[in-house]
Design a protein around this motif. Structure first.
Motif, PDB file in Angstrom:
ATOM      1  N   LYS A 103     -28.497 -58.153 -77.485  1.00 58.79           N
ATOM      2  CA  LYS A 103     -27.283 -58.530 -76.777  1.00 58.79           C
ATOM      3  C   LYS A 103     -26.396 -57.315 -76.532  1.00 58.79           C
ATOM      4  O   LYS A 103     -26.329 -56.392 -77.344  1.00 58.79           O
ATOM      5  N   LEU A 104     -25.725 -57.354 -75.418  1.00 62.69           N
ATOM      6  CA  LEU A 104     -24.802 -56.292 -75.044  1.00 62.69           C
ATOM      7  C   LEU A 104     -23.382 -56.851 -75.077  1.00 62.69           C
ATOM      8  O   LEU A 104     -23.133 -57.942 -74.574  1.00 62.69           O
ATOM      9  N   PHE A 105     -22.471 -56.098 -75.671  1.00 61.96           N
ATOM     10  CA  PHE A 105     -21.093 -56.551 -75.792  1.00 61.96           C
ATOM     11  C   PHE A 105     -20.135 -55.463 -75.335  1.00 61.96           C
ATOM     12  O   PHE A 105     -20.405 -54.269 -75.511  1.00 61.96           O
ATOM     13  N   ILE A 106     -19.027 -55.892 -74.777  1.00 64.71           N
ATOM     14  CA  ILE A 106     -17.937 -54.987 -74.419  1.00 64.71           C
ATOM     15  C   ILE A 106     -16.680 -55.435 -75.154  1.00 64.71           C
ATOM     16  O   ILE A 106     -16.383 -56.626 -75.237  1.00 64.71           O
ATOM     17  N   LEU A 117     -15.267 -50.126 -74.934  1.00 70.90           N
ATOM     18  CA  LEU A 117     -16.221 -49.841 -75.999  1.00 70.90           C
ATOM     19  C   LEU A 117     -17.440 -50.722 -75.783  1.00 70.90           C
ATOM     20  O   LEU A 117     -17.321 -51.943 -75.694  1.00 70.90           O
ATOM     21  N   ARG A 118     -18.614 -50.111 -75.713  1.00 70.58           N
ATOM     22  CA  ARG A 118     -19.855 -50.845 -75.462  1.00 70.58           C
ATOM     23  C   ARG A 118     -20.708 -50.867 -76.726  1.00 70.58           C
ATOM     24  O   ARG A 118     -20.818 -49.850 -77.418  1.00 70.58           O
ATOM     25  N   PHE A 119     -21.317 -52.035 -76.979  1.00 69.86           N
ATOM     26  CA  PHE A 119     -22.194 -52.180 -78.130  1.00 69.86           C
ATOM     27  C   PHE A 119     -23.544 -52.709 -77.671  1.00 69.86           C
ATOM     28  O   PHE A 119     -23.621 -53.694 -76.936  1.00 69.86           O
ATOM     29  N   GLU A 120     -24.595 -52.036 -78.115  1.00 66.40           N
ATOM     30  CA  GLU A 120     -25.959 -52.436 -77.791  1.00 66.40           C
ATOM     31  C   GLU A 120     -26.789 -52.381 -79.067  1.00 66.40           C
ATOM     32  O   GLU A 120     -26.782 -51.368 -79.776  1.00 66.40           O
ATOM     33  N   ARG A 129     -28.043 -49.060 -71.446  1.00 68.27           N
ATOM     34  CA  ARG A 129     -29.253 -48.640 -70.739  1.00 68.27           C
ATOM     35  C   ARG A 129     -29.356 -49.367 -69.402  1.00 68.27           C
ATOM     36  O   ARG A 129     -29.814 -48.790 -68.417  1.00 68.27           O
ATOM     37  N   GLU A 130     -28.933 -50.616 -69.378  1.00 66.95           N
ATOM     38  CA  GLU A 130     -28.872 -51.386 -68.135  1.00 66.95           C
ATOM     39  C   GLU A 130     -27.423 -51.353 -67.650  1.00 66.95           C
ATOM     40  O   GLU A 130     -26.605 -52.188 -68.024  1.00 66.95           O
ATOM     41  N   ILE A 131     -27.106 -50.363 -66.828  1.00 66.61           N
ATOM     42  CA  ILE A 131     -25.702 -50.162 -66.452  1.00 66.61           C
ATOM     43  C   ILE A 131     -25.165 -51.311 -65.609  1.00 66.61           C
ATOM     44  O   ILE A 131     -23.951 -51.519 -65.537  1.00 66.61           O
TER      45      ILE A 131
END
Length: 234
Positions: A103-106, A117-120, A129-131
């Motif tokens: 999951k990707l979080f901002i 702030l981005r969390f992967e 990685r997936e902009i």
């Protein structure tokens, strides 16, 4: 007008650098909790700030960076075009990834800076990685934050009395916007036409339903608990 708003949450999405506004009907006995989260009482007119037992007061919360953050992400990832911004938000799945384990979080900083702030994979990263996931993840963060504020303002009984969301603003009728609000709040979403009318002009007869809840809300549950911590830190 106020009586017709007792069972709905109003969200006004800012444009041209304006704030996002959340208006909640809050029982007078719970207004102290709502005010501690940064809200202010806006009505009914003539009502004391804490009202009387059994009364409902209307508390407004302001997210000053709402539109500014969306514009920043639009300019960077959507070539400065709202159509491309919302298109990217639609094609990317919940959390920015097809995998439930990735999951990707901002999140945003707790100060006035427009910094993301981005969390992967649980790690803070400079960029996904997936902009293309940035628009979707930003909208999820902003709307889940509003949901967390609403949850913190109500006890469980009051939450069940809220029947819908009234969504207004320049982008209120974008399908991805109403779909996200419906999934996150688990409530039907309505708007008025034109969707940028002042809240004083809202009436039930003028509202049009945009989306209704579905059963697939599990991807947001972990994010909600993370946002509760984020609000406390602010």
């Amino acid at each position: 007008m106020w009586e017709s708003q007792r069972d709905q949450i109003v969200v006004s999405l800012g444009s041209e650098g304006e704030s996002d506004i959340l208006v909640l009907p809050v029982p007078a006995r719970e207004v102290d909790s709502a005010l501690s989260l940064g809200g202010k009482v806006i009505g009914p007119r003539g009502l004391s700030e804490r009202g009387n037992e059994g009364e409902v007061v209307y508390v407004q919360y302001e997210e000053k960076s709402g539109d500014s953050l969306r514009r920043m992400v639009r300019d960077r990832y959507g070539n400065g075009k709202w159509t491309q911004f919302f298109s990217l938000a639609e094609i990317i799945s919940q959390g920015g990834s097809m995998s439930l384990d990735d999951k990707l979080f901002i999140f945003t900083r707790a100060d006035e800076k427009l910094e993301i702030l981005r969390f992967e994979n649980g790690v803070c990263v400079e960029e996904f990685r997936e902009i293309r996931a940035n628009p979707r993840c930003l909208l999820e963060f902003q709307f889940l934050r509003l949901k967390s504020i609403a949850d913190a303002s109500y006890d469980e009984d009051r939450q069940t009395q809220i029947k819908r969301i009234l969504l207004v603003g320049e982008h209120a009728t974008q399908p991805i916007i109403s779909a996200l609000f419906t999934n996150i709040f688990d409530l039907p979403v309505y708007t008025v036409f034109p969707p940028f009318l002042p809240t004083a002009h809202f009436s039930d007869s003028a509202q049009t339903c945009l989306s209704v809840p579905s059963d697939d809300k599990s991807p947001y549950l972990m994010y909600r608990s993370m946002l509760r911590e984020h609000i406390r830190l602010k």
